[in-house]
Design an enzyme around this catalytic site. Structure first.
Site, PDB file in Angstrom:
ATOM      1  NE  ARG A 118      -3.320  -2.435   2.964  1.00  0.00           N
ATOM      2  CZ  ARG A 118      -2.937  -3.242   3.439  1.00  0.00           C
ATOM      3  NH1 ARG A 118      -1.982  -3.461   3.928  1.00  0.00           N
ATOM      4  NH2 ARG A 118      -3.884  -4.565   3.635  1.00  0.00           N
ATOM      5  CE  LYS A 172      -6.169  -0.487   5.068  1.00  0.00           C
ATOM      6  NZ  LYS A 172      -7.399  -0.634   4.319  1.00  0.00           N
ATOM      7  CG  HIS A 210      -4.662   1.134  -4.096  1.00  0.00           C
ATOM      8  ND1 HIS A 210      -3.911   0.755  -2.944  1.00  0.00           N
ATOM      9  CD2 HIS A 210      -5.567   0.258  -4.079  1.00  0.00           C
ATOM     10  CE1 HIS A 210      -4.430  -0.123  -2.348  1.00  0.00           C
ATOM     11  NE2 HIS A 210      -5.616  -0.746  -2.837  1.00  0.00           N
ATOM     12  NE  ARG A 237      -2.690  -3.678  -1.293  1.00  0.00           N
ATOM     13  CZ  ARG A 237      -2.486  -4.469  -0.130  1.00  0.00           C
ATOM     14  NH1 ARG A 237      -1.173  -4.660  -0.172  1.00  0.00           N
ATOM     15  NH2 ARG A 237      -3.252  -5.109   0.378  1.00  0.00           N
ATOM     16  CG  HIS A 286      -6.239  -9.016   1.120  1.00  0.00           C
ATOM     17  ND1 HIS A 286      -6.175  -9.326  -0.041  1.00  0.00           N
ATOM     18  CD2 HIS A 286      -5.692  -7.650   1.218  1.00  0.00           C
ATOM     19  CE1 HIS A 286      -6.205  -8.310  -1.109  1.00  0.00           C
ATOM     20  NE2 HIS A 286      -5.943  -7.117  -0.152  1.00  0.00           N
ATOM     21  CE1 TYR A 324      -5.943  -7.545  -6.846  1.00  0.00           C
ATOM     22  CE2 TYR A 324      -6.371  -8.515  -4.752  1.00  0.00           C
ATOM     23  CZ  TYR A 324      -5.963  -7.532  -5.508  1.00  0.00           C
ATOM     24  OH  TYR A 324      -5.841  -6.295  -4.982  1.00  0.00           O
TER      25      TYR A 324
END
Length: 323
Positions: A169, A194, A262, A265, A288, A297
């Site tokens: 990110r 995150k 982004h 990514r 994730h 994806y």
């Protein structure tokens, strides 16, 4: 459409504003949300408090937040919709208000039952929009083409190569400390993502080479206490600068508006999957929390395969001609 009423200059009591500040500190500290995310939450709550202040004709009090009902939130979202906000923006608005009310609930000042009963607007599902392999290569090769100074050209190349080569990110890349990517023999790097979730990402030779060139040319000292990537005056490089550089690069290379930092990514994940990458391994590389996020994806790759089929299979071509 009539103009919305001007917000009150003082839209909340000092007590509520202090609680709001404590909530924002918690988001950035304990929950480790990035500065842009915290700023978005602050803006969403401020818009809601301004709406309530206009409704009540006075600054919002803590008790007003404790007494929130779904009808209050529906009225706010309806006003935002009239202002042109889409479903994603409305969901983010609602998420910010809910987060603040949960904070008040932890302080024993409110109940989240009212906000929890409010259903979020449906957001149409959209697939990630990666670049093609040639376009992704082109972006990393030409990333420095618009820069006026060699070290800034090297910086832009290093940042965009890192996003595509490691699937980071933008906030993760810009948070790297000054001693990151200093070892030319390194084969992996730890990233704090995150929610303070740590992951290990592999380092390609192209990433290390781009980083080494940037480190060689950057005119500022790179200490572990300072960020690796710097702005023109030596301060931390801001995401807006990277986004602006990418916008200029899009114009130079004739790329679509979907070619954002982004998107690199997304391209990292989609290109790995297309070459047989394991879905759970890609989940780990991206950081994730849920496999369902990574599974988006597979839909991108399926769409690509259908496109190849439609353009290449003899029966598909005959069907397209109506035979």
């Amino acid at each position: 459409m009539p103009d919305a009423p001007a917000p009150l200059l003082v839209f909340a009591t000092p007590r509520l504003l202090a609680l709001k500040a404590a909530w924002l500190d918690r988001l950035g500290g304990e929950r480790a949300l990035g500065p842009e995310t915290v700023e978005a939450y602050e803006r969403d709550l401020r818009q809601f408090l301004q709406f309530l202040a206009r409704y009540h004709g006075r600054p919002v009090e803590t008790a007003d937040m404790a007494d929130l009902k779904p009808v209050d939130l529906r009225a706010f979202l309806a006003e935002r919709r009239r202002e042109g906000a889409g479903a994603r923006s409305l969901n983010r608005n609602l998420s910010g208000v809910r987060s603040f009310v949960r904070h008040l609930e932890r302080e024993g000042l409110a109940s989240s039952a009212g906000t929890g009963a409010m259903r979020a607007p449906k957001v149409p599902k959209s697939l990630p929009r990666p670049l093609s392999v040639p376009d992704a290569r082109l972006v990393t090769e030409e990333a420095g083409a618009m820069a006026t100074e060699p070290w800034i050209a090297a910086r832009n190349t290093a940042v965009l190569t890192l996003l595509y080569g490691c699937g980071l990110r933008i906030g993760e890349a810009l948070a790297l400390p000054g001693d990151a990517l200093a070892d030319p023999k390194a084969r992996s790097m730890r990233i704090l993502g995150k929610g303070r979730k740590e992951r290990l990402v592999p380092l390609l030779p192209a990433v290390l080479e781009a980083a080494a060139e940037y480190r060689r040319l950057v005119p500022f000292a790179l200490s572990p206490e300072e960020p690796l990537f710097r702005g023109a005056r030596g301060g931390p490089l801001r995401p807006q600068i990277v986004q602006a550089e990418m916008q200029r690069l899009r114009g130079l290379l004739g790329l679509p508006d979907s070619a954002t930092p982004h998107a690199l990514r997304h391209s990292f994940a989609t290109h790995l999957l297309a070459r047989g990458g394991d879905l759970r391994a890609i989940q780990d590389l991206l950081g994730h929390a849920s496999l369902s996020t990574t599974q988006g994806y597979t839909a991108v790759d399926a769409a690509r395969l259908v496109g190849v089929y439609d353009s290449a299979h003899p029966r598909a071509r005959r069907a397209a001609r109506g035979s």
